[in-house]
Design a protein around this motif. Structure first.
Motif, short mmCIF file in Angstrom:
data_model
loop_
_atom_site.label_atom_id
_atom_site.label_comp_id
_atom_site.label_asym_id
_atom_site.label_seq_id
_atom_site.Cartn_x
_atom_site.Cartn_y
_atom_site.Cartn_z
N ASP B 121 0.83 -1.21 0.00
CA ASP B 121 0.00 0.00 0.00
C ASP B 121 0.86 1.25 0.00
OD1 ASP B 121 -2.45 -1.18 -0.17
OD2 ASP B 121 -2.88 -1.14 1.97
N ALA B 122 1.97 1.19 0.74
CA ALA B 122 2.88 2.34 0.78
C ALA B 122 3.34 2.66 -0.63
CB ALA B 122 4.07 2.05 1.70
N ALA B 123 3.72 1.63 -1.38
CA ALA B 123 4.17 1.84 -2.76
C ALA B 123 3.05 2.47 -3.59
CB ALA B 123 4.62 0.53 -3.37
N ARG B 124 1.81 2.03 -3.35
CA ARG B 124 0.68 2.59 -4.11
C ARG B 124 0.50 4.07 -3.82
NH1 ARG B 124 -1.74 -2.57 -2.57
NH2 ARG B 124 -1.41 -3.88 -4.38
N LEU B 126 2.66 6.04 -3.02
CA LEU B 126 3.80 6.76 -3.59
C LEU B 126 3.69 6.84 -5.11
CD1 LEU B 126 6.57 5.33 -1.28
CD2 LEU B 126 5.76 7.68 -1.34
N GLY B 127 2.56 6.41 -5.64
CA GLY B 127 2.30 6.60 -7.06
C GLY B 127 2.69 5.44 -7.96
N ALA B 128 3.16 4.33 -7.37
CA ALA B 128 3.59 3.21 -8.21
C ALA B 128 2.39 2.46 -8.76
CB ALA B 128 4.46 2.27 -7.39
N SER B 129 2.43 2.17 -10.07
CA SER B 129 1.35 1.40 -10.69
C SER B 129 1.33 0.00 -10.10
CB SER B 129 1.58 1.30 -12.19
OG SER B 129 2.79 0.60 -12.43
N GLU B 130 0.21 -0.71 -10.28
CA GLU B 130 0.11 -2.08 -9.75
C GLU B 130 1.25 -2.94 -10.30
OE1 GLU B 130 -1.90 -3.24 -7.40
OE2 GLU B 130 -2.66 -1.21 -7.20
N ARG B 132 4.22 -1.93 -11.26
CA ARG B 132 5.49 -1.57 -10.62
C ARG B 132 5.53 -2.07 -9.18
NH1 ARG B 132 7.85 4.04 -8.83
NH2 ARG B 132 9.99 3.36 -8.48
N VAL B 133 4.39 -1.99 -8.49
CA VAL B 133 4.34 -2.51 -7.11
C VAL B 133 4.75 -3.98 -7.13
CG1 VAL B 133 2.83 -3.06 -5.17
CG2 VAL B 133 2.56 -0.89 -6.35
N THR B 136 8.66 -4.31 -8.18
CA THR B 136 9.69 -3.69 -7.33
C THR B 136 9.49 -3.98 -5.84
OG1 THR B 136 8.42 -1.64 -7.16
CG2 THR B 136 10.06 -1.78 -8.93
N VAL B 137 8.29 -4.40 -5.46
CA VAL B 137 8.06 -4.63 -4.03
C VAL B 137 7.62 -6.07 -3.74
CG1 VAL B 137 6.72 -3.92 -2.00
CG2 VAL B 137 7.51 -2.20 -3.63
N PRO B 140 10.21 -8.98 -5.20
CA PRO B 140 11.47 -9.05 -4.46
C PRO B 140 11.29 -9.56 -3.03
CG PRO B 140 11.34 -6.98 -5.64
CD PRO B 140 10.01 -7.65 -5.81
#
Lengths: 362, 228
Positions: B121-124, B126-130, B132-133, B136-137, B140
């Motif tokens: 959710d934090a990544a979301r 921060l503007g990251a697309s699904e 990219r989430v 990158t998150v 990994p």
């Protein structure tokens, strides 16, 4: 400016709130399970309300009637999670830069450096979250949330995992941050002192409703009802009836004691004789007198709990035959009077510190 | 004849590589989809995905035969394009993928569900697309589980016997993978030839285990260090 009307029903819980925040810090206070965190999640787009409308600086984030529900990515809402939720596989630098990777490298570097400078985390650049203390993690989380220039910053109990000294320091830093960050902030907390220190506006949550939302002085000086009074630390609450008005003062007969109490009441309270009211006073404002006088009552000590710089007593006012109300009083140790259990002394209720709540407000 | 002697090794290696590659992506896609899907059919689909793991391999093989046979729906379709899968090399890949998929799917799904929702959710916020989430998150952080699933899938496809035999048969030099070849060598009394293949499998397995141990020792961070 953030305007929010949020309705959301869950089994056994109902959130129904309506508030707005300017470019200032709104502290949301309330017991756990009162819907504070859910409110933040609705604003950030992580939870969908059932009904309502959320508008941020003129942009509609959510509107149930118009069928608008922007995803969290498009809302420009910064979120600092209770456990910080840093990316554990990225360095501090990578965490802070995560949201601005699409910008040119030198711009990213400039921005990250500025934020890390504000939050005092420059020396931590290449560390991983697990190598940081809780306080450091929190600073990184705030820097990371600020990187994409959010229009509102939501902080979900950011200080709850910290020891008291660190907490005080970070509270000061958050106050200082308000000179750097000019958006709205919403801070969720269950710590009264923290909410008062940091919030220029305070919203009191109670079971999914906002019991009161006003400036901090207003909320703490004139709570609208008993619930708000209790939640804002007014531990002594007694039923009374207004007997007569005397200029700015009101004489209130405390029902359980059958004695009159003189209270300073604001003219807009609109008290009338015969009206039922609740009278409250914070434990810190109750003091001791050497001699009899106005608002002074002989009382017996039931219990004394010694703190570092003050003693918290539980009193029983003698005229209270049925022992309906105990009076909690926190008295500074420098006030040389020290008592033991069972002793009798004179309690004084300063009229200017009494809170009068019309009974119609519950 | 020397070509045929080592042929099972090359067939198996090609099958395992292709099957693991396919299983890796299909398994991750299915796991990610199911980790987020919360519809009414969730448990039905989940059961269907895991089915090959609980059924006897020959049953799965027979099912595949029905599906890809001349009268099967997929077999008819392929026949339309002038080709058939049954008793071809691709049949070994299909059998291996179907049998290895549940292991990849279960392990990866468990790993995705273990990733703390707040971090995603934090990544979301921060503007990251699904997308990219995920890359990158989620992936990994779920990597140790995904890697374990890949190793399991690889081992499963290397050892696949029953379904392979049903769908691909035992055509030396074309569909006879190591496990199938070992079985038929023993049947034919060619014990020494079987022993060579057994030795090869042992070497491959030990090498794989050693590589995993080495890799784990080198990256202590790979253990999934979620902050709580």
């Amino acid at each position: 400016m953030l305007k929010a009307v949020i309705k959301r029903s869950l089994p056994g819980f109902d959130l129904n709130v309506d508030f707005s925040v300017n470019r200032e810090l709104l502290a949301v206070l309330g017991p756990s399970g009162s819907g504070k965190t859910m409110t933040l999640q609705c604003i950030a787009g992580l939870t969908k309300p059932d009904e309502g409308r959320i508008e941020l600086n003129g942009k509609v984030l959510y509107d149930s009637e118009a069928g608008i529900n922007l995803p969290p990515q498009k809302r420009k809402v910064g979120f600092v999670f209770q456990n910080y939720a840093l990316f554990p596989h990225m360095t501090v630098m990578e965490n802070v830069a995560y949201s601005i990777r699409h910008l040119p490298v030198n711009e990213v570097n400039l921005k990250v450096e500025r934020l890390m400078n504000i939050m005092n985390i420059i020396p931590l650049t290449d560390r991983y979250p697990r190598q940081l203390s809780a306080g450091q993690q929190q600073r990184v989380a705030i820097a990371r949330a600020l990187a994409p220039d959010p229009e509102v910053l939501l902080l979900d109990e950011p200080f709850s995992a910290l020891d008291s000294q660190l907490k005080e320091r970070l509270e000061l830093e958050l106050l200082a941050l308000q000179t750097e960050y000019h958006g709205s902030m919403i801070l969720v907390t269950h710590d009264l002192a923290e909410g008062y220190k940091l919030g220029s506006q305070i919203a009191i949550y109670q079971a999914g409703r906002i019991a009161q939302c006003d400036t901090r002085h207003k909320v703490f000086a004139s709570p609208v009802n008993r619930t708000v009074a209790r939640l804002t630390g007014v531990r002594n609450l007694m039923d009374g009836i207004v007997t007569r008005l005397d200029g700015p003062f009101a004489w209130i007969n405390i029902v359980a004691w059958d004695v009159p109490l003189k209270a300073l009441s604001s003219p807009d309270a609109g008290l009338v004789p015969g009206q039922k009211v609740t009278v409250g006073i914070r434990p810190e404002y109750v003091d001791l007198k050497q001699a009899e006088g106005e608002n002074v009552f002989p009382s017996r000590i039931l219990q004394a709990v010694e703190g570092i710089s003050s003693v918290t007593y539980r009193f029983h006012v003698q005229s209270d035959q049925q022992a309906k109300h105990y009076i909690n009083a926190t008295i500074s140790k420098s006030n040389a009077l020290c008592f033991e259990d069972g002793q009798t002394c004179l309690l004084h209720f300063p009229p200017e510190n009494l809170i009068v709540i019309p009974a119609a407000n519950g | 004849m020397t070509d045929l002697y080592l042929a099972p090794l090359w067939i198996s290696l090609r099958t395992v590589l292709v099957a693991t590659f396919v299983t890796f992506f299909v398994g991750i896609a299915a796991a990610r989809w199911m980790a987020r899907y919360s519809g009414r059919l969730k448990s039905v689909i989940d059961g269907l995905f895991i089915m090959p793991m609980v059924l006897p391999p020959t049953v799965v093989g027979y099912g595949l035969l029905l599906l890809f046979g001349k009268n099967g729906p997929l077999g008819k379709m392929l026949l339309h394009f002038g080709t058939t899968i049954v008793f071809s090399w691709w049949a070994t890949v299909i059998a291996a993928v179907v049998m290895a998929f549940p292991l990849m799917y279960i392990t990866a799904r468990g790993a995705f569900e273990q990733v703390e929702p707040n971090i995603q959710d934090a990544a979301r916020t921060l503007g990251a697309s699904e997308w990219r989430v995920f890359w990158t998150v989620t992936l990994p952080l779920a990597w140790p589980g995904v890697a374990a699933g890949t190793v399991l899938a690889l081992a499963r496809s290397l050892g696949e016997f029953g379904a392979t035999l049903m769908l691909a048969g035992n055509i030396p030099g074309r569909t006879a993978t190591i496990p199938v070849a070992i079985y038929f060598d023993i049947q034919a009394g060619e014990k020494s030839q079987a022993l060579v293949l057994v030795g090869i499998v042992l070497v491959i397995s030990f090498a794989a285990l050693a590589a995993i141990a080495y890799w784990k020792g080198r990256t202590p961070r790979s253990k999934g260090f979620l902050i709580t």
